[in-house]
Design an enzyme around this catalytic site. Structure first.
Site, PDB file in Angstrom:
ATOM      1  N   ASP A 159       2.113  -1.235  -4.711  1.00 60.65           N
ATOM      2  CA  ASP A 159       0.727  -0.742  -4.808  1.00 60.65           C
ATOM      3  C   ASP A 159       0.165  -1.215  -6.143  1.00 60.65           C
ATOM      4  OD1 ASP A 159      -0.858   1.752  -3.143  1.00 60.65           O
ATOM      5  OD2 ASP A 159      -1.661   1.245  -5.127  1.00 60.65           O
ATOM      6  N   ARG A 162     -14.037   4.124   3.469  1.00 62.32           N
ATOM      7  CA  ARG A 162     -15.480   4.023   3.201  1.00 62.32           C
ATOM      8  C   ARG A 162     -15.920   5.199   2.324  1.00 62.32           C
ATOM      9  NH1 ARG A 162     -20.321   2.357   7.230  1.00 62.32           N
ATOM     10  NH2 ARG A 162     -19.306   3.694   8.729  1.00 62.32           N
ATOM     11  N   ASN A 177      -7.866  -0.857   7.967  1.00 60.89           N
ATOM     12  CA  ASN A 177      -9.101  -0.962   8.760  1.00 60.89           C
ATOM     13  C   ASN A 177     -10.148  -1.838   8.082  1.00 60.89           C
ATOM     14  OD1 ASN A 177      -8.873   0.449  11.212  1.00 60.89           O
ATOM     15  ND2 ASN A 177      -8.889   2.411  10.115  1.00 60.89           N
ATOM     16  N   HIS A 210      -9.752  -1.199  18.103  1.00 63.58           N
ATOM     17  CA  HIS A 210      -9.542   0.123  17.519  1.00 63.58           C
ATOM     18  C   HIS A 210     -10.891   0.655  17.064  1.00 63.58           C
ATOM     19  CE1 HIS A 210      -7.451   3.370  15.642  1.00 63.58           C
ATOM     20  NE2 HIS A 210      -7.859   3.054  14.440  1.00 63.58           N
ATOM     21  N   GLY A 260       1.444   4.876   3.509  1.00 63.14           N
ATOM     22  CA  GLY A 260       2.578   4.197   2.873  1.00 63.14           C
ATOM     23  C   GLY A 260       3.716   5.157   2.547  1.00 63.14           C
ATOM     24  N   ARG A 280     -21.125  -0.729   6.130  1.00 65.27           N
ATOM     25  CA  ARG A 280     -19.982  -1.293   6.860  1.00 65.27           C
ATOM     26  C   ARG A 280     -19.603  -2.654   6.275  1.00 65.27           C
ATOM     27  NH1 ARG A 280     -20.026  -3.744  11.078  1.00 65.27           N
ATOM     28  NH2 ARG A 280     -18.083  -3.757  12.252  1.00 65.27           N
ATOM     29  N   GLY A 291       0.865  -1.176   0.000  1.00 68.71           N
ATOM     30  CA  GLY A 291       0.000   0.000   0.000  1.00 68.71           C
ATOM     31  C   GLY A 291       0.900   1.224   0.000  1.00 68.71           C
ATOM     32  N   GLY A 292       0.747   2.028  -1.030  1.00 71.98           N
ATOM     33  CA  GLY A 292       1.622   3.212  -1.150  1.00 71.98           C
ATOM     34  C   GLY A 292       0.825   4.496  -1.134  1.00 71.98           C
ATOM     35  N   GLY A 293      -0.243   4.504  -0.356  1.00 72.33           N
ATOM     36  CA  GLY A 293      -1.090   5.700  -0.267  1.00 72.33           C
ATOM     37  C   GLY A 293      -0.506   6.701   0.724  1.00 72.33           C
TER      38      GLY A 293
HETATM   39  P1  A3D Z   1      -4.883   5.490   1.107  1.00 74.06           P
HETATM   40  O1  A3D Z   1      -4.144   6.762   0.948  1.00 74.06           O
HETATM   41  O2  A3D Z   1      -6.203   5.340   0.418  1.00 74.06           O
HETATM   42  O3  A3D Z   1      -3.917   4.289   0.673  1.00 74.06           O
HETATM   43  C1  A3D Z   1      -4.348   2.990   0.479  1.00 74.06           C
HETATM   44  C2  A3D Z   1      -3.573   2.432  -0.702  1.00 74.06           C
HETATM   45  O4  A3D Z   1      -3.946   1.074  -0.889  1.00 74.06           O
HETATM   46  C3  A3D Z   1      -3.853   3.158  -2.036  1.00 74.06           C
HETATM   47  O5  A3D Z   1      -2.641   3.661  -2.583  1.00 74.06           O
HETATM   48  C4  A3D Z   1      -4.443   2.067  -2.912  1.00 74.06           C
HETATM   49  O6  A3D Z   1      -4.043   2.157  -4.279  1.00 74.06           O
HETATM   50  C5  A3D Z   1      -3.857   0.829  -2.267  1.00 74.06           C
HETATM   51  N1  A3D Z   1      -4.567  -0.387  -2.630  1.00 74.06           N
HETATM   52  C6  A3D Z   1      -5.880  -0.575  -2.890  1.00 74.06           C
HETATM   53  N2  A3D Z   1      -6.104  -1.847  -3.226  1.00 74.06           N
HETATM   54  C7  A3D Z   1      -4.918  -2.480  -3.166  1.00 74.06           C
HETATM   55  C8  A3D Z   1      -4.513  -3.801  -3.416  1.00 74.06           C
HETATM   56  N3  A3D Z   1      -5.384  -4.722  -3.790  1.00 74.06           N
HETATM   57  N4  A3D Z   1      -3.213  -4.096  -3.270  1.00 74.06           N
HETATM   58  C9  A3D Z   1      -2.326  -3.160  -2.885  1.00 74.06           C
HETATM   59  N5  A3D Z   1      -2.647  -1.887  -2.638  1.00 74.06           N
HETATM   60  C10 A3D Z   1      -3.933  -1.555  -2.800  1.00 74.06           C
HETATM   61  O7  A3D Z   1      -5.180   5.185   2.651  1.00 74.06           O
HETATM   62  P2  A3D Z   1      -4.231   5.512   3.902  1.00 74.06           P
HETATM   63  O8  A3D Z   1      -2.827   5.224   3.564  1.00 74.06           O
HETATM   64  O9  A3D Z   1      -4.605   6.852   4.446  1.00 74.06           O
HETATM   65  O10 A3D Z   1      -4.794   4.421   4.932  1.00 74.06           O
HETATM   66  C11 A3D Z   1      -4.571   3.054   4.706  1.00 74.06           C
HETATM   67  C12 A3D Z   1      -5.405   2.197   5.651  1.00 74.06           C
HETATM   68  O11 A3D Z   1      -5.033   2.444   6.999  1.00 74.06           O
HETATM   69  C13 A3D Z   1      -6.917   2.448   5.566  1.00 74.06           C
HETATM   70  O12 A3D Z   1      -7.592   1.201   5.646  1.00 74.06           O
HETATM   71  C14 A3D Z   1      -7.187   3.268   6.818  1.00 74.06           C
HETATM   72  O13 A3D Z   1      -8.523   3.129   7.264  1.00 74.06           O
HETATM   73  C15 A3D Z   1      -6.206   2.652   7.782  1.00 74.06           C
HETATM   74  N6  A3D Z   1      -5.848   3.461   8.962  1.00 74.06           N
HETATM   75  C16 A3D Z   1      -5.631   2.791  10.117  1.00 74.06           C
HETATM   76  C17 A3D Z   1      -5.261   3.479  11.259  1.00 74.06           C
HETATM   77  C18 A3D Z   1      -5.002   2.730  12.532  1.00 74.06           C
HETATM   78  O14 A3D Z   1      -4.496   3.308  13.478  1.00 74.06           O
HETATM   79  C19 A3D Z   1      -5.370   1.338  12.617  1.00 74.06           C
HETATM   80  C20 A3D Z   1      -5.100   4.873  11.221  1.00 74.06           C
HETATM   81  C21 A3D Z   1      -5.336   5.526  10.018  1.00 74.06           C
HETATM   82  C22 A3D Z   1      -5.703   4.810   8.870  1.00 74.06           C
END
Ligand code: A3D
Length: 325
Positions: A37, A86, A124, A179, A18, A92, A13-15
């Site tokens: 990603d 979401r 999540n 969480h 990442g 959900r 995941g490189g969002g």
């Molecule tokens: P975001 O910037 O959307 O990054 C997610 C990345 O996942 C995107 O670059 C997508 O392209 C990539 N992706 C989607 N499908 C796939 C796949 N099949 N294989 C590989 N990569 C894929 O989100 P984010 O970086 O802000 O957050 C990532 C996750 O962390 C989300 O589920 C959030 O809800 C979660 N999160 C958890 C916490 C905790 O403290 C637990 C806090 C904040 C966010």
């Protein structure tokens, strides 16, 4: 002469999170980074950008992006943030199904290419995604764990520090449980270098009732802290602090620090919970979750934890109903 090999860190995941993970790994020279990603070219671009700061920030690690799982081969640790947030109109269950399908694929590839790795899950709904990751990889439970409590506890500690006007470095504060809104910030154990926080609040306000009211507000803000950031950002969720929190965990493992951190860990009877992941304090070192630390809870704390346990159980039941576990 013994040769030194840098650890390999795979970021799946490189969002938003990442990207910060990659930069922190580089700045701290934790190891070589490979970011996977599904979005074509994006992880390559992000990592090239980070790597091109190596002279300025003085780090000697590789940072590379990829769209090919084969490139994570032999990773020592995988940090997983793949998933979707979401969207309006999405239930959900829809989100659970979407992210569970993503994590299933991620887990299969980690199992195939990095069978000896540790896995830190951030995606999540956290407690469910960690459970699924462990189920699909079949890795020992000590090597699959989730990040949530380090962040929730850091938020709790920050709010206490800001309220007291003291350095956050001296605040020790712990959040237990799942969480979500049912997490359990442990007020009784919160202290400033050993001095109970409630004592300092009572000194500040000269009144136990007012001190309790202030602490109740801090606890509530901690529980809702993720939503507070989402509301301000308008788009996306917190990413700097979740990344920092996962890096603290990865560092504890890669450098065998034996840190005591709140971790979403597998319970085998601790806290009266068997065969379930839950946020608890644990010793993190080279063997991952080396020990779960049990605290004695009073009746009120145990009731709050039971409430949180039930919320996680409900999530796991939903995963079973949807056919993932
Ligand atoms: P975001 O910037 O959307 O990054 C997610 C990345 O996942 C995107 O670059 C997508 O392209 C990539 N992706 C989607 N499908 C796939 C796949 N099949 N294989 C590989 N990569 C894929 O989100 P984010 O970086 O802000 O957050 C990532 C996750 O962390 C989300 O589920 C959030 O809800 C979660 N999160 C958890 C916490 C905790 O403290 C637990 C806090 C904040 C966010």
């Amino acid at each position: 002469m013994a040769t030194f090999k840098r650890p390999k860190i795979a970021l799946i995941g490189g969002g938003q999170i990442g990207g910060v993970l990659a930069q922190l790994c580089a700045l701290r020279e934790l190891g070589d980074v490979v970011m996977y990603d599904i979005v074509e070219d994006m992880p390559q671009g992000k990592c090239l950008d980070i790597a091109e700061a190596s002279r300025v920030d003085r780090f000697d690690v590789e940072v590379k992006g990829t769209n090919d799982y084969a490139d994570i081969e032999g990773a020592d640790i995988c940090i997983v943030t793949a998933g979707l947030p979401r969207k309006p109109g999405m239930s959900r269950d829809d989100l659970l199904t979407t992210n569970a399908n993503i994590i299933k694929t991620v887990a299969e590839n980690i199992k195939k290419y990095a069978p000896d790795s540790h896995v830190i899950v951030i995606s999540n709904p956290l407690d469910a995604m960690v459970t699924l990751m462990r189920e699909v990889t079949g890795f020992p439970h000590n090597r699959v764990y989730g990040q949530a409590g380090v962040l929730d506890s850091s938020r709790f500690a920050s709010f206490i520090a800001w309220e007291l006007g003291l350095s956050v470095k001296d605040i020790n504060a712990l959040v237990l449980g799942g969480h979500g809104d049912t997490m359990v910030p442990l007020v009784r154990y919160a202290n400033v270098n050993g001095i109970p926080v409630m004592e300092l609040l009572e000194q500040k306000y000269g009144d136990a009732a007012k001190a309790k009211e202030v602490m109740d507000a801090i606890v509530e803000r901690t529980r809702k802290a993720g939503g507070e950031v989402v509301a301000l950002l308008k788009k996306g969720s917190a990413f700097y602090s979740p990344a920092s929190s996962a890096i603290a965990m990865a560092e504890a493992v890669l450098r065998d620090q034996k840190r005591v951190l709140p971790v979403c860990a597998w319970l085998n009877g601790e806290y009266g919970v068997k065969d379930m992941y839950l946020g608890v304090p644990a010793v993190l070192g080279a063997n991952g979750v080396e020990k779960v630390i049990e605290l004695s809870l009073n009746e009120e704390e145990q009731a709050m934890l039971d409430n949180s346990i039930n919320a996680v159980k409900k999530l796991i039941e939903d995963m079973k109903r949807l056919g993932f576990l």
